[in-house]
Design an enzyme around this catalytic site. Structure first.
Site, mmCIF file in Angstrom:
data_model
loop_
_atom_site.group_PDB
_atom_site.id
_atom_site.type_symbol
_atom_site.label_atom_id
_atom_site.label_comp_id
_atom_site.label_asym_id
_atom_site.label_seq_id
_atom_site.Cartn_x
_atom_site.Cartn_y
_atom_site.Cartn_z
ATOM 1 N N LYS A 1 0.821 -1.219 0.000
ATOM 2 C CA LYS A 1 0.000 0.000 0.000
ATOM 3 C C LYS A 1 0.855 1.268 0.000
ATOM 4 C CE LYS A 1 -4.005 -2.054 2.222
ATOM 5 N NZ LYS A 1 -4.844 -2.130 3.407
ATOM 6 N N ASP B 1 -10.541 1.886 1.905
ATOM 7 C CA ASP B 1 -10.657 1.366 3.278
ATOM 8 C C ASP B 1 -11.313 2.404 4.189
ATOM 9 O OD1 ASP B 1 -9.502 -1.078 2.759
ATOM 10 O OD2 ASP B 1 -7.478 -0.476 3.356
#
Ligand code: NAP
Length: 495
Positions: A290, A326
């Protein structure tokens, strides 16, 4: 795609008795174009029984130990048994390029011989010369299976298949191991004559072999062609990821000609190299990439910028746009339960998911304290996102309404662990971002102590729905994605 070019799915049956193998062959007919009996795993193969049982053409394989098989008898007997299998009616017999294949070629019509080569260590750079030397045998089908160590090794398989096509050779080429999954799924796009799958519920006969139902129903390999759009999940390891189940289900329900691949990369550069030859339209990013995705994205959403984590890449006219779904996904279960935002939350961990949770909570005005094993990292994240931080040892004495686990502790395959001793669970809500398994030890212990719990599966679904909207520009069929997720979370089919 013409019928001659169509990749055939071969279900490899690895059972210890002829009876079990015969029964597995009957079940395999649902997915298979061919069935391979790995007779080296059967103590005394009953040829007539095996051949009678299969409703699909049969490959008979008696793999020696040197080639990764289980056969322990003499080489002479092995060759005799292979010849007998052909005489008894096996449609194809497999013989390794390192064995005395000439003995087989003398007794079996060439179009029924599969000359195979295996490399369980790596993917050699020069596969073309190997193909040339194997072609000289005159065998009707050549099979080259190598061990992938990177996503880039799949590109070598694609290049080899292209070389074989130009030379008119009938080749099955694939890369073993988790990194090699794209070569198995994209077999028809790249022109492999066969792709091997394991029997659902049975053992894989080779590393990285996917179950036949997964290959046909989830990845829809029979429908993949040159026009199929590519998406995928990037991470390492990917054994825990359920993204392929829900995104492939969404694409199928939309009627979209797209496949969502598992992309287990050896590094971010490896992923970039794969993308350069095999362009992806969108990518879900998971541990540990990420941060790399954040650094490499050409543009970023506010949430991605603030969390310094990108879990979604969208290809836009050749440029990567980085998003963090997210954040929105994290808030969905809290909104659903109408939790008051004026509360005290403790977030465990300081990685990508923790930063998304902290940013999401802070954006709603919730007080957040970060507790991470790396205190310096916790301090940096706290300063950046306007939160407090505390040492791990002090966790037991902190007051909180909501505890969020944003560490991977308790995640498959190390399920059964909890990041927090149960006596420290004294607040009101526990939210575990781990979603596989759904019912983690942390959530079980919290429920036993009377706390209310939220599973990461809800967030996972929410963030994936957002990804679908970003990639496709319209809402996906949420109920289909939810059903696919719950089916995949059922213990007996969780990967
Ligand atoms: P990450 O970026 O690698 O961060 C993991 C964090 O956990 C780091 O702070 C790490 O500390 C800490 N950690 C790792 N092992 C630990 C241990 N044994 N004890 C204490 N702390 C530990 O990973 P991530 O992307 O944030 O993901 C974390 C978890 O959230 C994973 O289980 C992931 O599957 C889950 N997740 C779920 C969703 C969802 O939709 N439900 C979405 C995203 C992530 P160090 O920095 O010291 O290593």
């Amino acid at each position: 795609m013409s019928e001659e070019m169509r990749t055939r799915i071969c279900v490899s049956i690895r059972e210890t008795t002829s009876q079990k193998a015969a029964e597995a062959a009957v079940r395999a007919a649902e997915w298979a174009d061919l069935v391979e009996f790995r007779a080296d795993f059967i103590e005394q193969p009953d040829l007539p029984l095996l051949l009678r049982a299969s409703r699909k053409p049969v490959i008979f394989t008696l793999r020696s130990r040197q080639e990764g098989g289980a056969y322990t008898g003499s080489e002479r007997r092995r060759l005799e048994t292979i010849l007998r299998a052909s005489q008894a009616g096996a449609d194809y017999v497999d013989i390794e390029s390192t064995a005395s294949w000439q003995a087989i070629m003398q007794g079996v019509p060439p179009e029924k011989v599969i000359l195979s080569h295996h490399n369980f260590e790596n993917t050699p750079a020069d596969l073309n010369s190997l193909l040339d030397s194997m072609s000289a045998s005159g065998a009707g089908i050549l099979k080259i299976a190598v061990r992938a160590r990177s996503l880039g090794d799949n590109l070598r398989i694609a290049a080899l298949l292209e070389y074989a096509r130009k030379r008119g050779a009938t080749l099955c080429a694939l890369a073993m191991g988790a990194e090699g999954a794209p070569s198995r799924i994209l077999s028809s796009r790249w022109g492999s004559c066969l792709t091997f799958a394991s029997a659902p519920g049975g053992e894989a006969a080779a590393e990285g072999q996917l179950p036949a139902d997964l290959l046909t129903r989830v990845y829809r390999v029979r429908e993949i062609g040159g026009e199929t759009e590519l998406y995928g999940v990037l991470g390492k390891p990917l054994g825990h990821s359920l993204s392929p189940y829900i995104h492939n289900a969404a694409f199928a329900a939309r009627g979209k000609n797209a496949v969502f691949l598992p992309l287990e990369a050896s590094g971010f550069d490896d992923f970039l190299q794969f993308h350069a030859s095999c362009p992806l339209r969108g990518v879900a990013v998971t541990i540990p990439y990420k941060g790399d995705a954040y650094s490499h994205a050409h543009s970023l959403s506010v949430a991605a910028e603030q969390t310094q984590a990108v879990n979604t890449l969208i290809l836009n006219e050749g440029y990567w746009h980085g998003e963090n779904t997210d954040v929105e996904g994290f808030l969905i279960p809290l909104r659903r339960r109408a939790l008051p935002w004026k509360m005290r939350a403790v977030v465990l961990g300081a990685g990508g998911a923790a930063r998304a949770a902290i940013y999401a909570l802070r954006s709603q005005g919730t007080d957040v304290c970060i507790v991470a094993r790396d205190a310096a990292k916790a301090g940096l994240v706290a300063d950046r996102l306007g939160a407090e931080h505390s040492a791990w040892e002090r966790l037991g004495s902190l007051d909180w309404d909501l505890l969020v686990n944003a560490t991977p502790v308790g995640m498959y395959p190390a399920a059964g662990q909890s990041p927090v001793p149960s006596e420290w669970l004294k607040g009101e809500w526990v939210y575990d971002l781990v979603y596989n398994p759904q019912d983690t030890r942390l959530l079980k212990e919290a429920a036993q102590r009377g706390l209310k719990t939220i599973s990461g599966a809800e967030m996972f679904l929410g963030q994936a729905i957002k990804q679908q909207i970003l990639w496709c520009g319209s809402p996906p069929p949420e109920n289909i994605m939810e059903t696919a997720l719950h089916a995949a979370l059922t213990p007996n089919i969780t990967p």
